[in-house]
Write a protein that holds these residues in place. Sequence first.
Motif, mmCIF file in Angstrom:
data_model
loop_
_atom_site.group_PDB
_atom_site.id
_atom_site.type_symbol
_atom_site.label_atom_id
_atom_site.label_comp_id
_atom_site.label_asym_id
_atom_site.label_seq_id
_atom_site.Cartn_x
_atom_site.Cartn_y
_atom_site.Cartn_z
ATOM 1 N N LEU A 78 14.307 3.577 -15.478
ATOM 2 C CA LEU A 78 13.630 3.307 -14.212
ATOM 3 C C LEU A 78 12.302 4.053 -14.123
ATOM 4 O O LEU A 78 11.308 3.510 -13.616
ATOM 5 N N ALA A 79 12.275 5.276 -14.626
ATOM 6 C CA ALA A 79 11.033 6.037 -14.605
ATOM 7 C C ALA A 79 9.963 5.354 -15.458
ATOM 8 O O ALA A 79 8.787 5.296 -15.067
ATOM 9 N N ASP A 80 10.360 4.832 -16.601
ATOM 10 C CA ASP A 80 9.406 4.108 -17.454
ATOM 11 C C ASP A 80 8.868 2.866 -16.744
ATOM 12 O O ASP A 80 7.676 2.546 -16.842
ATOM 13 N N ALA A 81 9.755 2.166 -16.042
ATOM 14 C CA ALA A 81 9.326 0.965 -15.320
ATOM 15 C C ALA A 81 8.344 1.314 -14.210
ATOM 16 O O ALA A 81 7.349 0.612 -13.993
ATOM 17 N N LEU A 82 8.594 2.406 -13.489
ATOM 18 C CA LEU A 82 7.678 2.821 -12.409
ATOM 19 C C LEU A 82 6.336 3.265 -12.976
ATOM 20 O O LEU A 82 5.293 3.018 -12.373
ATOM 21 N N ARG A 83 6.370 3.895 -14.122
ATOM 22 C CA ARG A 83 5.112 4.333 -14.734
ATOM 23 C C ARG A 83 4.272 3.135 -15.156
ATOM 24 O O ARG A 83 3.041 3.145 -15.012
ATOM 25 N N LYS A 84 4.913 2.111 -15.664
ATOM 26 C CA LYS A 84 4.188 0.901 -16.044
ATOM 27 C C LYS A 84 3.569 0.224 -14.827
ATOM 28 O O LYS A 84 2.526 -0.429 -14.936
ATOM 29 N N ARG A 85 4.216 0.360 -13.671
ATOM 30 C CA ARG A 85 3.678 -0.222 -12.439
ATOM 31 C C ARG A 85 2.690 0.711 -11.744
ATOM 32 O O ARG A 85 2.297 0.468 -10.617
ATOM 33 N N GLU A 86 2.345 1.800 -12.418
ATOM 34 C CA GLU A 86 1.345 2.741 -11.920
ATOM 35 C C GLU A 86 1.766 3.415 -10.611
ATOM 36 O O GLU A 86 0.938 3.694 -9.748
ATOM 37 N N ILE A 87 3.055 3.708 -10.499
ATOM 38 C CA ILE A 87 3.546 4.502 -9.372
ATOM 39 C C ILE A 87 3.247 5.975 -9.674
ATOM 40 O O ILE A 87 3.560 6.450 -10.767
ATOM 41 N N ALA A 97 0.817 -1.205 0.000
ATOM 42 C CA ALA A 97 0.000 0.000 0.000
ATOM 43 C C ALA A 97 0.852 1.257 0.000
ATOM 44 O O ALA A 97 0.367 2.339 -0.324
ATOM 45 N N ASP A 98 2.136 1.172 0.345
ATOM 46 C CA ASP A 98 3.033 2.315 0.368
ATOM 47 C C ASP A 98 3.686 2.445 -1.006
ATOM 48 O O ASP A 98 4.586 1.673 -1.342
ATOM 49 N N PRO A 99 3.295 3.400 -1.836
ATOM 50 C CA PRO A 99 3.852 3.496 -3.191
ATOM 51 C C PRO A 99 5.345 3.809 -3.203
ATOM 52 O O PRO A 99 6.062 3.372 -4.102
ATOM 53 N N ALA A 100 5.826 4.560 -2.218
ATOM 54 C CA ALA A 100 7.251 4.879 -2.174
ATOM 55 C C ALA A 100 8.081 3.617 -1.928
ATOM 56 O O ALA A 100 9.114 3.404 -2.561
ATOM 57 N N GLU A 101 7.619 2.791 -0.987
ATOM 58 C CA GLU A 101 8.330 1.547 -0.707
ATOM 59 C C GLU A 101 8.283 0.620 -1.911
ATOM 60 O O GLU A 101 9.271 -0.035 -2.262
ATOM 61 N N LYS A 102 7.146 0.563 -2.564
ATOM 62 C CA LYS A 102 7.017 -0.254 -3.767
ATOM 63 C C LYS A 102 7.949 0.243 -4.860
ATOM 64 O O LYS A 102 8.601 -0.552 -5.550
ATOM 65 N N ALA A 103 8.044 1.556 -5.037
ATOM 66 C CA ALA A 103 8.928 2.131 -6.058
ATOM 67 C C ALA A 103 10.385 1.815 -5.766
ATOM 68 O O ALA A 103 11.159 1.475 -6.673
ATOM 69 N N ARG A 104 10.775 1.906 -4.499
ATOM 70 C CA ARG A 104 12.162 1.584 -4.135
ATOM 71 C C ARG A 104 12.482 0.128 -4.432
ATOM 72 O O ARG A 104 13.562 -0.193 -4.952
ATOM 73 N N ASN A 105 11.558 -0.761 -4.122
ATOM 74 C CA ASN A 105 11.786 -2.184 -4.381
ATOM 75 C C ASN A 105 11.910 -2.469 -5.871
ATOM 76 O O ASN A 105 12.755 -3.268 -6.290
ATOM 77 N N ILE A 106 11.093 -1.819 -6.671
ATOM 78 C CA ILE A 106 11.167 -2.010 -8.122
ATOM 79 C C ILE A 106 12.525 -1.557 -8.651
ATOM 80 O O ILE A 106 13.172 -2.253 -9.441
ATOM 81 N N CYS A 107 12.961 -0.385 -8.228
ATOM 82 C CA CYS A 107 14.240 0.151 -8.704
ATOM 83 C C CYS A 107 15.412 -0.730 -8.274
ATOM 84 O O CYS A 107 16.327 -0.983 -9.067
ATOM 85 N N LEU A 108 15.389 -1.191 -7.043
ATOM 86 C CA LEU A 108 16.488 -2.027 -6.560
ATOM 87 C C LEU A 108 16.559 -3.342 -7.327
ATOM 88 O O LEU A 108 17.652 -3.831 -7.638
ATOM 89 N N ARG A 109 15.406 -3.926 -7.630
ATOM 90 C CA ARG A 109 15.409 -5.167 -8.411
ATOM 91 C C ARG A 109 15.971 -4.934 -9.808
ATOM 92 O O ARG A 109 16.759 -5.740 -10.308
ATOM 93 N N LEU A 110 15.599 -3.830 -10.439
ATOM 94 C CA LEU A 110 16.067 -3.552 -11.796
ATOM 95 C C LEU A 110 17.558 -3.213 -11.833
ATOM 96 O O LEU A 110 18.239 -3.484 -12.819
ATOM 97 N N LEU A 111 18.047 -2.627 -10.759
ATOM 98 C CA LEU A 111 19.462 -2.242 -10.711
ATOM 99 C C LEU A 111 20.372 -3.397 -10.311
ATOM 100 O O LEU A 111 21.590 -3.272 -10.376
#
Length: 260
Positions: free
Chosen positions: A119-128, A95-109
């Motif tokens: 990374l911004a494109d990936a977050l947009r696809k995940r509806e952050i 439910a925390d979008p910031a935490e979700k965004a951090r996890n997505i970025c760390l996995r991709l990196l």
Amino acid sequence: MTRRTDWAEYDHSASGAPRGRGIGRDPASDDADGLEDSHPAPRRSGWDSTGSEGSHGGGSSRRGRRRRGFGEPVGTDEDTPRSSRAGQGVSSTEADPAEKARNICLRLLTGTPRTRKQLADALRKREIPDEVAEEVLSRFEEVGLINDSAFADAWVESRHHGRGLARRALARELRTKGVDSALIDEAVGQLDSEQEESTARELVDRKLRATRGLDRDKRLRRLAGMLARKGYPEGMALRVVRQALEEEGEDTEFLAEDGF
């Protein structure tokens, strides 16, 4: 004797086993004492739906309730399915979008660098949300996890020496990854014309043998076309190919200079 008959738990006229003998004991132990003959009803059936004590089995039922959740309010944990309770923690994290965004970025990196745009494109696809993504990406840049300048330098180094790409092709690839134009110019500026031409000659030498036996003009077009696809300027490509063919004894005097 008067004290014993005053206690309800020793009244054998009630249905069920005596309470005084049931506390802290296994049901099988009372059966072994002969209670199953006079009180055949199951010991654990004495608790009604409201949680009140029935006519027998009180001690064992209280012990069982403590095992289900020590210190938990009655009717809270027992009425909730196990699968629902297990998912409550995950839901709060997601439910925390910031935490979700951090996890997505760390996995991709993990394992490979990425540009900020990737990374911004990936977050947009995940509806952050955009504002959350911007904040997380900026923080990642502050701590050095995102560095488009270093990414561009490494990309040029790897793709030029590994794939033989020229500056024009390298700049095109970096633009598709969202690297700023100034950073692209700085990165491809590491390659000068002499180094670029030397790499082009190495590429031609590798392919030259495979073209032997072909018509001279066809060899020229095939080799020069290979260099053009890798981003080498047309004039440089023709010059490098002509030199390579001349060294093999080909007559290149009448080969066209203006295109292939």
